[in-house]
Design a protein around this motif. Structure first.
Motif, mmCIF file in Angstrom:
data_model
loop_
_atom_site.group_PDB
_atom_site.id
_atom_site.type_symbol
_atom_site.label_atom_id
_atom_site.label_comp_id
_atom_site.label_asym_id
_atom_site.label_seq_id
_atom_site.Cartn_x
_atom_site.Cartn_y
_atom_site.Cartn_z
ATOM 1 N N GLY A 134 -22.926 69.605 18.054
ATOM 2 C CA GLY A 134 -23.569 70.662 18.840
ATOM 3 C C GLY A 134 -23.178 72.043 18.357
ATOM 4 N N ILE A 135 -21.892 72.234 18.015
ATOM 5 C CA ILE A 135 -21.427 73.534 17.524
ATOM 6 C C ILE A 135 -22.092 73.877 16.193
ATOM 7 N N LEU A 136 -22.169 72.885 15.304
ATOM 8 C CA LEU A 136 -22.766 73.126 13.982
ATOM 9 C C LEU A 136 -24.265 73.370 14.069
ATOM 10 N N SER A 137 -24.891 72.906 15.143
ATOM 11 C CA SER A 137 -26.325 73.186 15.296
ATOM 12 C C SER A 137 -26.578 74.667 15.566
ATOM 13 N N GLY A 138 -25.537 75.372 16.065
ATOM 14 C CA GLY A 138 -25.688 76.796 16.362
ATOM 15 C C GLY A 138 -26.051 77.634 15.150
ATOM 16 N N PRO A 139 -25.236 77.607 14.072
ATOM 17 C CA PRO A 139 -25.599 78.390 12.878
ATOM 18 C C PRO A 139 -26.943 77.994 12.283
ATOM 19 N N VAL A 140 -27.251 76.685 12.323
ATOM 20 C CA VAL A 140 -28.527 76.223 11.758
ATOM 21 C C VAL A 140 -29.699 76.808 12.541
ATOM 22 N N LEU A 141 -29.634 76.706 13.869
ATOM 23 C CA LEU A 141 -30.719 77.245 14.699
ATOM 24 C C LEU A 141 -30.770 78.771 14.606
ATOM 25 N N TYR A 142 -29.592 79.402 14.473
ATOM 26 C CA TYR A 142 -29.570 80.856 14.335
ATOM 27 C C TYR A 142 -30.304 81.293 13.073
ATOM 28 N N LEU A 143 -30.054 80.608 11.967
ATOM 29 C CA LEU A 143 -30.733 80.945 10.713
ATOM 30 C C LEU A 143 -32.244 80.781 10.844
ATOM 31 N N ILE A 144 -32.657 79.721 11.514
ATOM 32 C CA ILE A 144 -34.097 79.460 11.672
ATOM 33 C C ILE A 144 -34.736 80.513 12.555
ATOM 34 N N TRP A 145 -34.149 80.739 13.730
ATOM 35 C CA TRP A 145 -34.754 81.674 14.682
ATOM 36 C C TRP A 145 -34.627 83.124 14.230
ATOM 37 N N ARG A 146 -33.567 83.426 13.501
ATOM 38 C CA ARG A 146 -33.431 84.788 12.973
ATOM 39 C C ARG A 146 -34.553 85.074 11.986
ATOM 40 N N ARG A 147 -34.868 84.085 11.143
ATOM 41 C CA ARG A 147 -35.968 84.231 10.193
ATOM 42 C C ARG A 147 -37.311 84.339 10.905
ATOM 43 N N MET A 148 -37.468 83.590 11.994
ATOM 44 C CA MET A 148 -38.753 83.543 12.690
ATOM 45 C C MET A 148 -38.987 84.785 13.544
#
Length: 268
Positions: free
Chosen positions: A104-118
């Motif tokens: 769950g913690i590691l999903s944070g940076p991944v989702l941040y990168l995706i949503w930051r780009r979007m």
């Protein structure tokens, strides 16, 4: 997530996302959901305490908005102690919840990168206060922060690879049974299979995080500006957030004052 219905203004993407996740997790035991949620909350609280110590160190003393009795030494104590308790709780909840919490913690940076780009993040609303790194599309200094997070996760995973087998007694007569993992969801599965899968997950996470930490750190040395520039950008964003919160607080005080005055006038 922020898209709204054109007719009624309902954030339908967010509502549907929450509904889908609730539909999935309502099929799990309540204890499983609570422990997993607490694991994620512990991570957020650790970041809060770390942020408090970092901000207290970086903000000049003459700009302190409030002071804590005991000075910076006492502030470090009341921040470090809860951090140690949170880290200890991560390990003693069991290898199953530890692995789930780390995923769950590691999903944070991944989702941040995706949503930051979007969606562009806060830089889209206020590009001057929240400086964007044109080479990464992220906030200035983000790759350094992500590499630091990956380093912490790697160290914790290495510790878990030694602590969890000892704590749960893997391969001994006192080893945990299948029903003690995941709140009994996999009670019918062999404990050796459960332990084997958890071991593989921990090793994979450790190796992936270690490699990603090195890669992201080396990348940050090329794409990020100097340390002073990163700190200046971070300080500017903190000042913008602080100013926004102070403005909201002042508006709340004014509104409460108006309501109080109106109530007194009505009583008279």
């Amino acid at each position: 997530m922020v898209k709204v219905d054109g007719k009624f203004g309902v954030p339908y993407v967010a509502v549907l996302s929450v509904g889908i996740f609730n539909l999935i997790f309502c099929m799990f035991p309540f204890g499983f959901i609570i422990v997993l949620d607490v694991a994620l909350l512990l991570a957020s609280y650790v970041m809060v305490y770390l942020s408090a110590m970092i901000l207290r160190h970086r903000i000049p003393e003459e700009e302190y908005i409030f002071r804590i009795p005991g000075g910076n030494g006492f502030l470090k104590v009341i921040c470090i102690v809860p951090i140690c308790v949170a880290i200890f709780a991560f390990f003693v909840n069991g290898s199953d919840y530890y692995a789930g919490g780390m995923i769950g913690i590691l999903s944070g940076p991944v989702l941040y990168l995706i949503w930051r780009r979007m969606y562009g993040g806060l830089s889209r609303k206020d590009p001057e206060a929240f400086v964007k790194n044109p080479r990464t599309g992220l906030a200035v200094g983000d790759t350094r922060r992500i590499s630091f997070l990956l380093l912490i996760v790697t160290i914790m995973n290495i510790a878990a690879l030694f602590f969890e087998p000892w704590y749960e007694g893997w391969g001994t007569e006192d080893a945990w049974e299948s029903g003690e993992y995941f709140d009994g969801i996999l009670e019918a599965v062999s404990v050796d299979v459960i332990v084997g899968v958890i071991t593989i997950v921990l090793w994979v996470m450790t190796i992936v995080c270690a490699i990603a930490c090195i890669v992201v750190y080396l990348l940050s040395r090329k794409v990020e500006p100097s340390t002073e520039a990163c700190r200046a950008a971070f300080r500017k964003s903190c000042e913008a957030i602080s100013a926004r919160h102070n403005k909201e607080l002042e508006e709340m005080i004014v509104d409460e004052g108006i309501e109080t005055a109106g109530a007194k006038a009505t009583d008279k």
